[in-house]
Scaffold this active site. Structure first.
Site, mmCIF file in Angstrom:
data_model
loop_
_atom_site.group_PDB
_atom_site.id
_atom_site.type_symbol
_atom_site.label_atom_id
_atom_site.label_comp_id
_atom_site.label_asym_id
_atom_site.label_seq_id
_atom_site.Cartn_x
_atom_site.Cartn_y
_atom_site.Cartn_z
ATOM 1 N N SER A 140 -27.893 -22.920 -36.870
ATOM 2 C CA SER A 140 -28.291 -23.785 -37.979
ATOM 3 C C SER A 140 -28.221 -22.971 -39.261
ATOM 4 C CB SER A 140 -29.727 -24.275 -37.766
ATOM 5 O OG SER A 140 -30.225 -24.903 -38.927
ATOM 6 N N TYR A 153 -38.841 -22.444 -35.197
ATOM 7 C CA TYR A 153 -37.480 -22.997 -35.132
ATOM 8 C C TYR A 153 -36.507 -22.156 -35.954
ATOM 9 C CZ TYR A 153 -33.443 -25.969 -35.746
ATOM 10 O OH TYR A 153 -32.158 -26.434 -35.784
#
Length: 262
Positions: A140, A153
């Site tokens: 990401s 995360y």
């Protein structure tokens, strides 16, 4: 022509499902993995009917300790040779670290880091032995910065990018490649499940198909990193991160991840 078989985790929805469709459209076989058996078989039936290929379904919860090894053993027992490994499964979760359920964050670490690492290790050995194979690890753009309100995360994705890049260089003298896909906010179930859909960060999202296509093409080309799905303003922000005071960046990211009540 030899058929190339791809194993895709998190294949039942979102980017993973689009990866499966893209690979199948090339007349190639698949092994698709996720927790939702019903959705996997729906996808299997759709792709086999449309493209006349073979799709193997493996139902596993990759946040469970032995799931990755069981997937590898399952594939071996079936006599399937994997050519492309796409580690797509992952999830996030919104909230202050000290207020979130520890079990949820540990499950996130198990899925986003541990399962990905084990699958990469097991299949990479086979790829190196035959001097052929491609790995795509879905990271990401979150991996490029700390993420207040999604501390774990963002940290797991930092691991994925760093890990993938390091292995890519270790394999420089082979025909095996490792690519990290770094999407921005993408239109998938991730936003809803993580609670991010009501935040400024998810105000404008890229389509799962466009991100998957960028990632798949990048994997095929053997690229190290593929950044996909960013708006112009997001690209400008990303470019400025290394030159901005960290405290300012942290505050900006926190505000972007605060839930906006309608």
């Amino acid at each position: 022509m030899n058929t190339k078989t791809a194993l895709i985790t998190g294949a039942s929805t979102g980017i993973g499902k689009e990866f499966a469709k893209i690979h199948a459209s090339k007349g190639e076989n698949l092994v698709i993995v996720a927790r939702n058996e019903e959705k996997l078989f729906q996808l299997k039936n759709e792709l086999e009917h449309q493209y006349k290929i073979e799709v193997i379904v493996i139902t596993k919860d990759l946040s469970q300790p032995n799931a990755s090894k069981e997937i590898y053993e399952n594939v071996k027992n079936l006599g399937i040779e994997i050519d492309y490994l796409i580690n797509n499964a992952g999830f996030g979760g919104l909230g202050k670290f000290h207020e979130r359920a520890l079990e949820d964050d540990l499950a996130m670490i198990n899925l986003n880091i541990v399962a990905l690492t084990i699958l990469t290790r097991l299949f990479l050995t086979d790829f190196v032995n035959k001097n052929s194979g491609k790995i795509l690890n879905v990271s990401s753009t979150a991996s490029l910065m700390p993420g207040p309100l999604q501390a774990v995360y963002f940290a797991t994705k930092a691991y994925v990018t760093s890990f993938s890049n390091a292995i890519a260089e270790e394999l420089h003298d082979t025909n095996v490649t490792v690519t990290a896909l770094l999407p921005g906010a993408t239109e998938t179930e991730f936003g809803r499940i993580s609670g991010m859909e009501k935040t400024a960060m998810f105000k404008k999202t890229a389509s799962a198909y466009s991100v998957a296509l960028d990632g798949y093409n990048g994997m095929m080309a053997g690229k190290i990193d593929v950044i996909s799905g960013l708006t112009l303003s997001q690209k400008i922000m990303m470019a400025g991160i290394p030159f901005s005071p960290k405290k300012m960046i942290l505050k900006q990211i926190r505000k972007m991840q605060e839930v906006k009540n309608a």
